[in-house]
Design an enzyme around this catalytic site. Structure first.
Site, PDB file in Angstrom:
ATOM      1  CG  ASN A   1       4.880 -27.470  11.001  1.00 50.28           C
ATOM      2  OD1 ASN A   1       5.043 -26.758  10.017  1.00 50.28           O
ATOM      3  ND2 ASN A   1       5.847 -28.202  11.491  1.00 50.28           N
TER       4      ASN A   1
ATOM      5  CB  CYS B   1       9.754 -31.125  10.840  1.00 50.05           C
ATOM      6  SG  CYS B   1      10.755 -29.688  11.254  1.00 50.05           S
TER       7      CYS B   1
HETATM    8  P1  NAD Z   1       2.564 -30.728   2.703  1.00 50.41           P
HETATM    9  O1  NAD Z   1       3.728 -31.312   1.993  1.00 50.41           O
HETATM   10  O2  NAD Z   1       1.239 -31.379   2.538  1.00 50.41           O
HETATM   11  O3  NAD Z   1       2.342 -29.210   2.258  1.00 50.41           O
HETATM   12  C1  NAD Z   1       3.345 -28.238   2.381  1.00 50.41           C
HETATM   13  C2  NAD Z   1       3.125 -27.142   1.353  1.00 50.41           C
HETATM   14  O4  NAD Z   1       3.301 -27.687   0.048  1.00 50.41           O
HETATM   15  C3  NAD Z   1       1.721 -26.531   1.374  1.00 50.41           C
HETATM   16  O5  NAD Z   1       1.833 -25.138   1.139  1.00 50.41           O
HETATM   17  C4  NAD Z   1       1.043 -27.227   0.217  1.00 50.41           C
HETATM   18  O6  NAD Z   1      -0.017 -26.494  -0.356  1.00 50.41           O
HETATM   19  C5  NAD Z   1       2.185 -27.375  -0.770  1.00 50.41           C
HETATM   20  N1  NAD Z   1       2.052 -28.454  -1.751  1.00 50.41           N
HETATM   21  C6  NAD Z   1       1.434 -29.651  -1.580  1.00 50.41           C
HETATM   22  N2  NAD Z   1       1.535 -30.387  -2.719  1.00 50.41           N
HETATM   23  C7  NAD Z   1       2.224 -29.647  -3.613  1.00 50.41           C
HETATM   24  C8  NAD Z   1       2.653 -29.857  -4.948  1.00 50.41           C
HETATM   25  N3  NAD Z   1       2.400 -30.989  -5.594  1.00 50.41           N
HETATM   26  N4  NAD Z   1       3.343 -28.877  -5.575  1.00 50.41           N
HETATM   27  C9  NAD Z   1       3.624 -27.715  -4.925  1.00 50.41           C
HETATM   28  N5  NAD Z   1       3.238 -27.457  -3.666  1.00 50.41           N
HETATM   29  C10 NAD Z   1       2.558 -28.405  -3.006  1.00 50.41           C
HETATM   30  O7  NAD Z   1       2.979 -30.631   4.222  1.00 50.41           O
HETATM   31  P2  NAD Z   1       2.072 -30.185   5.458  1.00 50.41           P
HETATM   32  O8  NAD Z   1       1.069 -31.253   5.717  1.00 50.41           O
HETATM   33  O9  NAD Z   1       1.619 -28.787   5.227  1.00 50.41           O
HETATM   34  O10 NAD Z   1       3.151 -30.148   6.640  1.00 50.41           O
HETATM   35  C11 NAD Z   1       3.516 -31.243   7.417  1.00 50.41           C
HETATM   36  C12 NAD Z   1       4.777 -31.895   6.891  1.00 50.41           C
HETATM   37  O11 NAD Z   1       5.823 -30.936   6.826  1.00 50.41           O
HETATM   38  C13 NAD Z   1       5.298 -33.015   7.781  1.00 50.41           C
HETATM   39  O12 NAD Z   1       5.733 -34.071   6.987  1.00 50.41           O
HETATM   40  C14 NAD Z   1       6.494 -32.368   8.482  1.00 50.41           C
HETATM   41  O13 NAD Z   1       7.456 -33.260   8.954  1.00 50.41           O
HETATM   42  C15 NAD Z   1       7.017 -31.492   7.404  1.00 50.41           C
HETATM   43  N6  NAD Z   1       7.836 -30.415   7.955  1.00 50.41           N
HETATM   44  C16 NAD Z   1       9.193 -30.463   7.776  1.00 50.41           C
HETATM   45  C17 NAD Z   1      10.001 -29.464   8.321  1.00 50.41           C
HETATM   46  C18 NAD Z   1      11.507 -29.496   8.145  1.00 50.41           C
HETATM   47  O14 NAD Z   1      12.126 -28.468   8.378  1.00 50.41           O
HETATM   48  N7  NAD Z   1      12.111 -30.606   7.774  1.00 50.41           N
HETATM   49  C19 NAD Z   1       9.421 -28.416   9.045  1.00 50.41           C
HETATM   50  C20 NAD Z   1       8.041 -28.412   9.215  1.00 50.41           C
HETATM   51  C21 NAD Z   1       7.255 -29.415   8.657  1.00 50.41           C
END
Ligand code: NAD
Length: 496
Positions: free
Chosen positions: A163, A296
């Site tokens: 994002n 987020c």
């Molecule tokens: P996601 O969890 O699908 O992916 C995030 C990252 O994790 C990607 O690089 C992905 O390839 C990796 N990943 C996925 N599965 C994994 C696994 N099993 N092991 C290791 N790595 C893995 O999230 P997204 O769809 O990319 O982003 C959106 C989400 O992120 C929303 O839920 C949002 O709220 C959250 N978010 C939180 C914050 C915060 O600061 N709290 C900030 C931005 C986004």
């Protein structure tokens, strides 16, 4: 639509390991521009082999010049990285807009300058932080001095979402480097390009080879999982979905790794009856629709005091229509597309459920787009009302340009509804009464609460969520603490 400059970004986004672009082993996947749906490059898909190579390069850097560099010298390098990020701002904007479809002026005016600010802020903080000393006298009369030192952890893995790709990566990379660690970054498979440019910038700024490595690929079963599994990766700082956090925690438990989790949210805003209505409407629209609702911290639930409710909903629906989706390179565009087809389908499913059980006050549909943009993943800014508090659109994180508005009669009711969520990342309170603002904010179960504002960030403050929204805090000294091992050296001596 402006094309991404190919001079700076190669067709295949490759891994960057030990200061070199890594020849991909053959597996790649297409990258699509979300504004058009068109393929604009390919992503190398790494796995165990690439993570292994990155760990070896990182360890060599730690045992080499990086490990011997003083904190002051490291921080000077971070300042240079900040300078070069700003020098190459237009390349970064083109790359981020190509990967995400977000409005270029948003990327240019705040998001990407924040990447440079991350390096400057953490360099300044690390330079000025003193080690603590605790003195005592022991039972047998010795003077005792305990010195608390912060040492690097070693190889750390940074896993980030799509994002705010560069902003979120640099929010972790800068403090990790300031504290002397070596990094393996795993950007999102949707948005890998600015991480490649960052690797280039780090090398140009003079960071030794192997200090900052990038391994691209998928999460589960791919580069992300391999990174979490590797025994020599001692800490994982992860930003992403709560469900992914659970799976990372399970994998990391075998190696007992340090974890910092910034996870999902279902953030609530409370508009009290004495609020400045116009400010609350404009602020809520921004907090719901900025970055197409894909921050987020975005507000997805709005609780409004009953006397203001009808006017608020009508004004918010009107305001939503001002968030016009369009060509990201045009100055008037406020709304970009959703990141992917899958994500747009998810939002459409939620919209269909909301239309069945509640009232759609704005949006709820895929907008008609002009020529060249019809193939992109657009969704109109959406306002729902009349859904029950247990409806999936009110309970689950949608992560799109949508929000639900509900009325409340007492402050107590508002807090009860706002807190009845498994998440607790951010909240907003709209009121002219500062005492009330403090009272409500203290009772709101959220890591961050804004009063009459939203997403105002002082980088020295802690960032993170309660409940399913996160574990630990980043930002300020909290990041420096996460990215270091705190050690105590105890020296007694006899003054007599
Ligand atoms: P996601 O969890 O699908 O992916 C995030 C990252 O994790 C990607 O690089 C992905 O390839 C990796 N990943 C996925 N599965 C994994 C696994 N099993 N092991 C290791 N790595 C893995 O999230 P997204 O769809 O990319 O982003 C959106 C989400 O992120 C929303 O839920 C949002 O709220 C959250 N978010 C939180 C914050 C915060 O600061 N709290 C900030 C931005 C986004």
């Amino acid at each position: 639509m402006k094309a991404m400059p190919t001079a700076t970004v190669p067709e295949v986004r490759r891994h960057f390991i030990g200061g070199r672009w890594f020849e991909e082993t053959g597996k790649t996947r297409p990258l699509r521009n979300p504004a058009t749906g068109m393929v604009h490059g390919r992503l190398a898909l790494g796995g165990e082999a690439e993570v292994e190579a990155a760990v070896r390069a990182a360890r060599a850097a730690l045992e080499g010049p990086w490990g011997r560099m003083t904190l002051a010298a490291r921080c000077d390098l971070l300042d240079k990285v900040a300078d070069q990020l700003l020098e190459r701002l237009e390349d970064l904007v083109a790359a981020e807009v190509g990967d995400t479809g977000k409005p270029a002026h948003e990327a240019r005016s705040w998001e990407l300058p924040r990447a440079a600010a991350n390096f400057r802020a953490f360099a300044a903080l690390a330079r000025s932080r003193a080690d603590e000393v605790f003195r005592m006298r022991s039972a047998d009369g010795l003077e005792v001095m305990n010195t608390v030192l912060r040492a690097p952890i070693g190889v750390v893995g940074l896993i980030v979402p799509w994002n705010l790709p560069l902003l979120l990566l640099t929010f972790k990379a800068a403090p990790a480097l300031a504290m002397g660690n070596v990094i393996i970054a795993k950007p999102s498979e949707e948005t890998p390009t600015t991480a490649c440019l960052l690797a280039e910038i780090m090398a140009e700024a003079g960071l030794p080879d192997g200090v900052f490595n990038v391994v691209h690929g998928l999460g589960a079963g791919g580069a992300g999982e391999a990174l979490v599994r590797h025994p020599e990766v001692r800490a994982i700082a992860f930003t992403g979905e709560s469900a992914t956090g659970r799976s990372i925690m399970a994998t990391a438990s075998h190696g007992l790794k340090a974890l910092s989790f910034e996870l999902g949210g279902k953030n609530a805003a409370i508009v009290l009856e004495d609020a400045d209505l116009e400010a609350a409407v404009a602020g809520t629209a921004r907090s719901a629709f900025l970055n197409t609702g894909q921050v987020c911290l975005c507000t997805e639930r709005v609780y409004v005091a009953r006397p203001l409710y009808e006017t608020f909903v009508a004004r918010l629906a009107e305001e939503a229509s001002r968030w016009v989706p369009g060509d990201p390179w045009q100055l008037g565009t406020r709304l970009g597309p959703v990141i992917s087809e899958g994500q747009r389908e998810r939002i459409r499913r939620y919209a269909a459920l909301a239309a069945e059980s509640g009232t759609v006050r704005a949006g709820g549909v895929v907008p008609v787009m002009s020529e060249g943009l019809e193939g992109g993943w657009w969704f109109a800014p959406t306002v729902w009302t009349d859904l029950g508090e247990d409806h999936p659109c009110v309970r689950e994180e949608v992560f799109g340009p949508v929000c639900h508005v509900a009325p409340f009669d007492t402050e107590e009711d508002a807090l009860k509804m706002a807190n009845a969520s498994p998440y607790g990342l951010a909240g907003v309170v709209w009121t002219r009464d500062l005492e009330r603002a403090m009272r409500v904010s203290r009772r709101l179960e959220a890591g961050l609460t804004w009063v009459n504002s939203w997403y105002l960030r002082d980088l020295r403050t802690p960032f993170g969520g309660v409940k399913a929204s996160g574990i630990g805090r980043e930002g300020g000294v909290w990041s420096l603490d996460f990215f270091s091992e705190t050690r105590t050296i105890c020296v007694p001596w006899d003054e007599s």
